[in-house]
Design an enzyme around this catalytic site. Structure first.
Site, PDB file in Angstrom:
ATOM      1  N   TYR A 142       0.824  -1.209   0.000  1.00 35.42           N
ATOM      2  CA  TYR A 142       0.000   0.000   0.000  1.00 35.42           C
ATOM      3  C   TYR A 142       0.859   1.260   0.000  1.00 35.42           C
ATOM      4  O   TYR A 142       0.395   2.334  -0.381  1.00 35.42           O
ATOM      5  CB  TYR A 142      -0.940   0.031   1.218  1.00 35.42           C
ATOM      6  CG  TYR A 142      -2.039  -1.013   1.186  1.00 35.42           C
ATOM      7  CD1 TYR A 142      -2.235  -1.827   0.081  1.00 35.42           C
ATOM      8  CD2 TYR A 142      -2.889  -1.177   2.277  1.00 35.42           C
ATOM      9  CE1 TYR A 142      -3.229  -2.784   0.063  1.00 35.42           C
ATOM     10  CE2 TYR A 142      -3.905  -2.129   2.261  1.00 35.42           C
ATOM     11  CZ  TYR A 142      -4.063  -2.935   1.152  1.00 35.42           C
ATOM     12  OH  TYR A 142      -5.057  -3.878   1.138  1.00 35.42           O
ATOM     13  N   ASP A 248      -5.320  -6.672   5.930  1.00 34.46           N
ATOM     14  CA  ASP A 248      -6.519  -5.930   5.528  1.00 34.46           C
ATOM     15  C   ASP A 248      -7.634  -6.919   5.171  1.00 34.46           C
ATOM     16  O   ASP A 248      -8.771  -6.811   5.635  1.00 34.46           O
ATOM     17  CB  ASP A 248      -6.148  -5.056   4.306  1.00 34.46           C
ATOM     18  CG  ASP A 248      -7.224  -4.057   3.959  1.00 34.46           C
ATOM     19  OD1 ASP A 248      -8.215  -3.951   4.710  1.00 34.46           O
ATOM     20  OD2 ASP A 248      -7.089  -3.372   2.927  1.00 34.46           O
ATOM     21  N   ASP A 252     -11.011  -8.371   7.818  1.00 32.36           N
ATOM     22  CA  ASP A 252     -12.426  -8.218   7.458  1.00 32.36           C
ATOM     23  C   ASP A 252     -13.125  -9.581   7.414  1.00 32.36           C
ATOM     24  O   ASP A 252     -14.275  -9.709   7.837  1.00 32.36           O
ATOM     25  CB  ASP A 252     -12.580  -7.513   6.109  1.00 32.36           C
ATOM     26  CG  ASP A 252     -12.625  -5.994   6.290  1.00 32.36           C
ATOM     27  OD1 ASP A 252     -12.373  -5.528   7.421  1.00 32.36           O
ATOM     28  OD2 ASP A 252     -12.919  -5.285   5.313  1.00 32.36           O
TER      29      ASP A 252
END
Ligand code: NAD
Length: 356
Positions: A142, A248, A252
């Site tokens: 990222y 990430d 979730d």
């Protein structure tokens, strides 16, 4: 005892309701434990765009840099969807992470017996699952070099670079080991070392780092297998440590097995003040109606006490009070079923405070 400074940033949407409910709980536990907490209110996200024209004003930055911990509701909403991309409300989160050097995100997933029927998985698979995901937050793909578009041999292509250094890996693995030492002592390091060079370094550094922690057991798992095991056998995990990208996605996925987005807290930690927030957004569809579940935010205050103020007993008290209130059948709208008692956001905060 010295006064500890907590900055509260309600943000947007349901942010005000849920942080107010959580503050009632934090106040109560502080009184019981003889802790002196000083709260300051600060603005970020859409609320700050409206007041100051930017999502993260200087006065907010100055407050958060000079406190012990920050409690955040959530930012964003349709009102600010058309603002210029460089002042979008979400920029406030990235700005806070950068300003506070928050390199680790901690997300606990705890499925209490009382709530197993809200999980999409079978009760016997999830009941009692208790996982802490430690995600690296400031490195990896990222933040790596990237190319939006280039032409090679007449064909358009784009790329992103995954890069991790030894200090970046060892500090996040240390954080996972320290957390595991307060839990069951097991760390699962998740990577894709069969394919990626950065993962092979990750694995080597993880092994070297864990050697410094007596009593911590390390195992490695490929990310694709981990994604499967989270739904097949979530109870086998204690602490998972992984890179920014894998964390990430896995965090979730793991959040879903707990059944409700409103229940899950998170902590972002660096070497200074930590940032504590529920995992959900500002839920503009239910804002201002007393429908929001404040438990994710209330449990975030337990993490704040545990990780930033080192008040472990007070943190446990909050978690136990939440369990007691749920066991008595009190539910906000999102978890309400016939036969239970429906309460508002504010009532839920007050009930948890009363059970401390
Ligand atoms: P959301 O998490 O706000 O809402 C998704 C759904 O879950 C909605 O139906 C909402 O009503 C429900 N929900 C969320 N929290 C709840 C709670 N505590 N109690 C009961 N129900 C709850 O996600 P979204 O709708 O995609 O995003 C809304 C806004 O929030 C967007 O502007 C988005 O950018 C922002 N957002 C902010 C953060 C953050 O501040 N960290 C994180 C995610 C999204």
């Amino acid at each position: 005892m010295s006064t500890r400074k907590v900055v509260v940033i309600p943000g947007d949407g349901i942010g005000t309701e849920i942080t107010e409910a959580a503050q009632v709980v934090l106040d109560k536990v502080a009184k019981k434990a003889g802790l002196k907490l000083e709260f300051s209110l600060a603005y970020a996200g859409g609320a700050a765009i409206d007041r100051n024209g930017v999502p993260l004003p200087e006065e907010t930055l100055s407050l958060v840099k000079n406190c012990d911990a920050v409690l955040l509701g959530a930012v964003g909403g349709p009102k600010w969807d058309s603002v210029s991309p460089d002042i979008r409300p979400e920029k406030a989160i990235l700005g806070l992470r950068k300003a506070l050097g928050l390199y680790a995100n901690l997300r606990p997933i705890r499925v209490s017996e009382i709530l197993t029927d809200y999980s999409p998985l079978k009760s016997e698979i999830v009941a009692g699952a208790d996982i802490l995901i430690v995600r690296e937050l400031t490195g990896g793909i990222y933040f790596g070099e990237k190319c939006e578009s280039e032409t090679a041999d007449g064909v358009e292509q784009a790329w992103d670079k995954e890069l991790y250094s030894v200090p970046e890996i060892s500090r996040i693995v240390r954080m996972a080991c320290e957390a595991a030492a307060k839990r069951k002592g097991r760390v699962t390091s998740v990577d894709k070392a069969n394919v990626l060079a950065s993962s092979r370094l990750w694995r080597r550094v993880a092994e070297g780092t864990v050697k410094n922690y007596a009593g911590i057991e390390l195992n490695h798992m490929y990310v694709d297998n981990c994604a499967m095991q989270l739904v097949l056998a979530p109870k086998k995990f204690d602490v998972i440590v992984t890179s920014n990208l894998f964390g990430d996605i896995l965090s979730d996925e793991a959040a879903v097995i707990a059944g409700s987005i409103g229940m899950i807290p998170s902590a972002s930690i660096g070497d200074g003040p930590g940032l504590y927030e529920p995992i959900h957004g500002s839920a503009p569809d239910i804002a201002g109606q007393g429908l929001a579940n404040p438990i994710g935010t209330i449990l975030s205050t337990a993490m704040l006490l545990r990780y930033s103020l080192n008040e472990l007993v007070a943190a446990d008290k909050i978690e136990q009070a939440v369990d007691k209130v749920l066991a008595k059948g009190y539910r906000t709208q999102d978890l309400y079923k016939a036969g239970l008692t429906k309460v508002s956001t504010e009532e839920m905060g007050r009930l948890v405070a009363e059970h401390i």
